[in-house]
Design a protein around this motif. Structure first.
Motif: not given
Length: 426
Positions: A107-112, A127-133, A167-169, A174-175
């Motif tokens: 899925t590519g999703v390990y955590y929120d 390039a390179g950033t925290e992905v906080l959902f 473009k906002p993700i 992200y999935l």
């Protein structure tokens, strides 16, 4: 990745379920001998997830008086006692296990809260950033509505990471794979889902359109009970007379929050939308999760749910009874609408959350990062829960980092994985 523990979960199915393996762009349905017959019987699938529930809770003799509705479902169905959560076992990857049939490495999703080497924090940044959902991406996480209308529209796009074009993700972007809702929606079926943050837009799948009726009241809202009703600053009639606090700081508030979502599900069962406004019909596939049991387990005043000697705390019992009663209300609603026999009910849990008995071992957040930083290994992102996830600035240092962490001989660490071993473990 540092693996600390593994939490086993119950899965109770009313009669027979057919398994669905879902991949991007295509769907494979794998039927067992009786599943073809089952598929013709069921017009609806209802997914119910109880955060923090363990299979050993369902089997515990001391808890039987508080599980009558769950036990009735169990008696009418099939129980899988060897079901277990993903690793990591947090809410995002755990839920995606049963919404996609895939593990985090797919899925590519390990955590929120994770890290992307390709996305940007904003256009023009490196390039390179925290992905906080989590709740932080809401327009106003102090409100149950999230500052919008309880769904994807409550997400503030300016708080999202962006791609190289700016473009906002969104979470659904992200999935890497589709979801069962996306498959059903594409087949022309009505879909609905209820969860705890607008960030669970993730369930829509990459198209962003998989869930027709998405309802996600913000669980981190500041709330109070007013005349028995859960309210926030925007909905209270007399806010000056109330003390507002985060929902999850109180088991009773979380029970009221679960009732809010449960009432939305009852609306859907009778053919209305989650907020009772329109009448799209009962969804072909729908579901929600319960949070009160998980909150009770983490409440220090309730001794973490189950004491070391196996005695359930009053807070744990109250949350379990409340959740079981809610499940009973849902089953009764299905029966009143003559939908119970044509609905496949799946009862499971995203994750076991706390240990079954006693307490978990808390480790200082800098226990591992300090060791790495002192060795000249920069950690771009550290997400630490029952599993520690570390993204290094220089991936060529992964083997060195692995050796350093293994040499700590910390009894809380089960194993340390990197490289090929990490890929295979997912």
């Amino acid at each position: 990745m540092t693996r600390f523990s593994n939490f086993y979960l119950p899965t109770v199915l009313k009669t027979v379920i057919f398994s669905t393996t879902i991949l991007t762009g295509q769907t494979f349905l794998q039927f067992n001998n009786s599943a073809a017959t089952a598929a013709s019987l069921y017009q609806h699938v209802l997914l119910l997830s109880v955060d923090g529930l363990h299979d050993s809770d369902i089997a515990d003799p001391l808890l039987q008086p508080y599980l009558s509705n769950i036990k009735n479902l169990q008696a009418d169905g099939v129980t899988y006692t060897n079901a277990f959560s993903s690793m990591p076992s947090d809410s995002f990857p755990g839920e995606l296990n049963y919404l996609t049939g895939a593990s985090p490495k797919t899925t590519g999703v390990y955590y929120d809260n994770s890290y992307s080497r390709s996305l940007l924090s904003k256009l023009g940044s490196p390039a390179g950033t925290e992905v906080l959902f989590d709740e932080s991406i809401g327009k106003n996480s102090n409100l149950l509505s999230g500052g919008g209308h309880f769904g994807k529209g409550s997400i503030d796009s300016s708080k999202l990471p962006v791609d190289s074009t700016g473009k906002p993700i969104y979470p659904h972007n992200y999935l890497n794979v589709n979801t069962i809702f996306e498959v059903a929606h594409d087949a022309g079926l009505h879909t609905a889902f209820i969860d705890k943050h607008p960030a669970y837009d993730l369930a829509n799948g990459p198209s962003g359109k998989g869930v027709d009726d998405f309802y996600a009241p913000e669980i981190n809202a500041k709330v109070a009970l007013e005349n028995g009703k859960l309210v926030d600053q925007s909905t209270a009639k007399n806010p000056s007379n109330l003390t507002f606090k985060t929902t999850t700081k109180s088991t009773s508030l979380t029970e009221a929050y679960d009732d809010l979502k449960g009432n939305a599900l009852l609306n859907q069962i009778v053919g209305k939308d989650s907020q009772g406004i329109t009448n799209p019909g009962t969804p072909a596939i729908f579901g929600m999760n319960f949070q009160a049991l998980s909150v009770a387990q983490k409440d220090a005043s309730s001794d973490g749910g189950i004491a070391a000697d196996g005695t359930p705390s009053p807070g744990f019992v109250d949350a379990l009874q409340h959740t079981d009663d809610s499940i009973g209300n849902i089953v009764n609603a299905l029966k009143q609408q003559n939908l119970f026999d044509s609905t496949l009910v799946v009862l499971t849990a995203k994750h076991g959350q706390n240990p079954r008995e006693g307490t978990a071992t808390l480790i200082s957040e800098n226990t591992f990062t300090d060791v790495l930083e002192k060795a000249g290994i920069t950690v771009n992102q550290a997400t630490q829960d029952d599993i520690g996830l570390f993204w290094l600035a220089d991936q060529s240092q992964a083997d060195t980092a692995t050796t350093l962490l293994k040499n700590l001989n910390n009894p809380a660490i089960n194993e340390v994985l990197s490289g090929d071993a990490l890929q295979q473990a997912g």
